[in-house]
Design an enzyme around this catalytic site. Structure first.
Site, PDB file in Angstrom:
ATOM      1  N   ASP A  54       0.830  -1.196   0.000  1.00  0.00           N
ATOM      2  CA  ASP A  54       0.000   0.000   0.000  1.00  0.00           C
ATOM      3  C   ASP A  54       0.870   1.253   0.000  1.00  0.00           C
ATOM      4  O   ASP A  54       2.072   1.222   0.284  1.00  0.00           O
ATOM      5  CB  ASP A  54      -0.921   0.008   1.214  1.00  0.00           C
ATOM      6  CG  ASP A  54      -1.937  -1.127   1.150  1.00  0.00           C
ATOM      7  OD1 ASP A  54      -2.251  -1.553   0.026  1.00  0.00           O
ATOM      8  OD2 ASP A  54      -2.387  -1.584   2.219  1.00  0.00           O
ATOM      9  N   ILE A  55       0.240   2.354  -0.303  1.00  0.00           N
ATOM     10  CA  ILE A  55       0.970   3.614  -0.394  1.00  0.00           C
ATOM     11  C   ILE A  55       1.578   4.008   0.947  1.00  0.00           C
ATOM     12  O   ILE A  55       2.619   4.675   1.006  1.00  0.00           O
ATOM     13  CB  ILE A  55       0.039   4.718  -0.934  1.00  0.00           C
ATOM     14  CG1 ILE A  55       0.835   5.959  -1.314  1.00  0.00           C
ATOM     15  CG2 ILE A  55      -1.066   5.036   0.064  1.00  0.00           C
ATOM     16  CD1 ILE A  55       0.021   6.997  -2.053  1.00  0.00           C
TER      17      ILE A  55
END
Length: 242
Positions: free
Chosen positions: A193-194
């Site tokens: 994920d970011i």
């Protein structure tokens, strides 16, 4: 005169017309004559059973292996290649179009061709050379970058890959030199994920991607999660579940 009616032509109706025999006593011919019988043995036709046996030469037969079929039977060759770890399905289609795939020794060039699940599939030397030229990059992804397709306002992690960001051990003289072509077709084998940081695998090789994230992959993935505050009851179990 007779009262019996007569038909045209002089014949009396209801009577038979009989020709008078000649005075010399010879039989009267009816107009058809049969040839006289010849003396001697009667003439018979030869029987098939009496004919001498004839030799027949069987035509030679050659055992030919059943070729790959483009019909509805069997399994697509590209799927078989991916399942066996030879390459990805996309790579398999490319190899088939180039004539680099052989099924039971026969070259296959038509996409969608099917084969028996137990068929022997081999690749041409050109395909092996192509595979050896593919690269896999290990990146320590920082927070703020997405793994694959960029989201609005963010950049993909692949922009961090370049000559200046290479690990110094990979810049030795005997190591392959970095090329912009190494960035073409790079795909993440897994996702972070970011807001996550850690190991991100970017590869051009479908075999490696399948080993890491394929349905039958046995590679474990570990995540370290930091939380603030106190976990709710069962919270750790939820995190372990993913």
């Amino acid at each position: 005169m007779s009262d019996t009616p007569k038909k045209p032509g002089g014949r009396v109706a209801g009577t038979l017309s009989v020709r008078k025999a000649p005075e010399n006593g010879e039989p009267v011919s009816s107009g058809r004559s049969r040839p006289p019988l010849r003396s001697g043995k009667p003439r018979t036709r030869p029987s098939v059973a009496d004919a001498p046996p004839q030799r027949t030469q069987a035509s030679p037969t050659t055992a030919v292996p059943a070729p790959a079929s483009s019909g509805a039977t069997g399994v697509r060759i590209s799927k078989l290649m991916a399942e066996r770890g030879l390459c990805s399905r996309r790579e398999a289609d490319s190899y088939i179009e180039r004539g680099w795939v052989f099924v039971d020794g026969e070259r296959v060039t038509e996409l969608g061709t099917r084969a028996d699940p137990g068929a022997t599939i081999t690749l041409a030397p050109d395909a092996h050379v192509k595979q050896e030229a593919r690269v896999t990059i290990l990146l320590n992804k920082p927070v703020g970058y997405v793994s694959g397709q960029p989201e609005p306002g963010y950049e993909p992690a692949v922009v961090l890959v370049g000559r200046e960001s290479l690990w110094r051990e990979s810049q030795r003289a005997d190591s392959p030199r970095f090329s912009p072509a190494h960035l073409k077709g790079l795909a993440p084998a897994g996702r972070l994920d970011i807001d996550s940081t850690g190991l991100l695998v970017l590869t051009q090789d479908g075999r490696i991607a399948r080993q890491l994230i394929g349905d039958d992959s046995e590679v474990e993935k570990e995540y370290l999660v930091r939380v603030s505050g106190t976990l709710i009851e069962g919270g750790l179990r939820l995190l372990n579940h993913g």
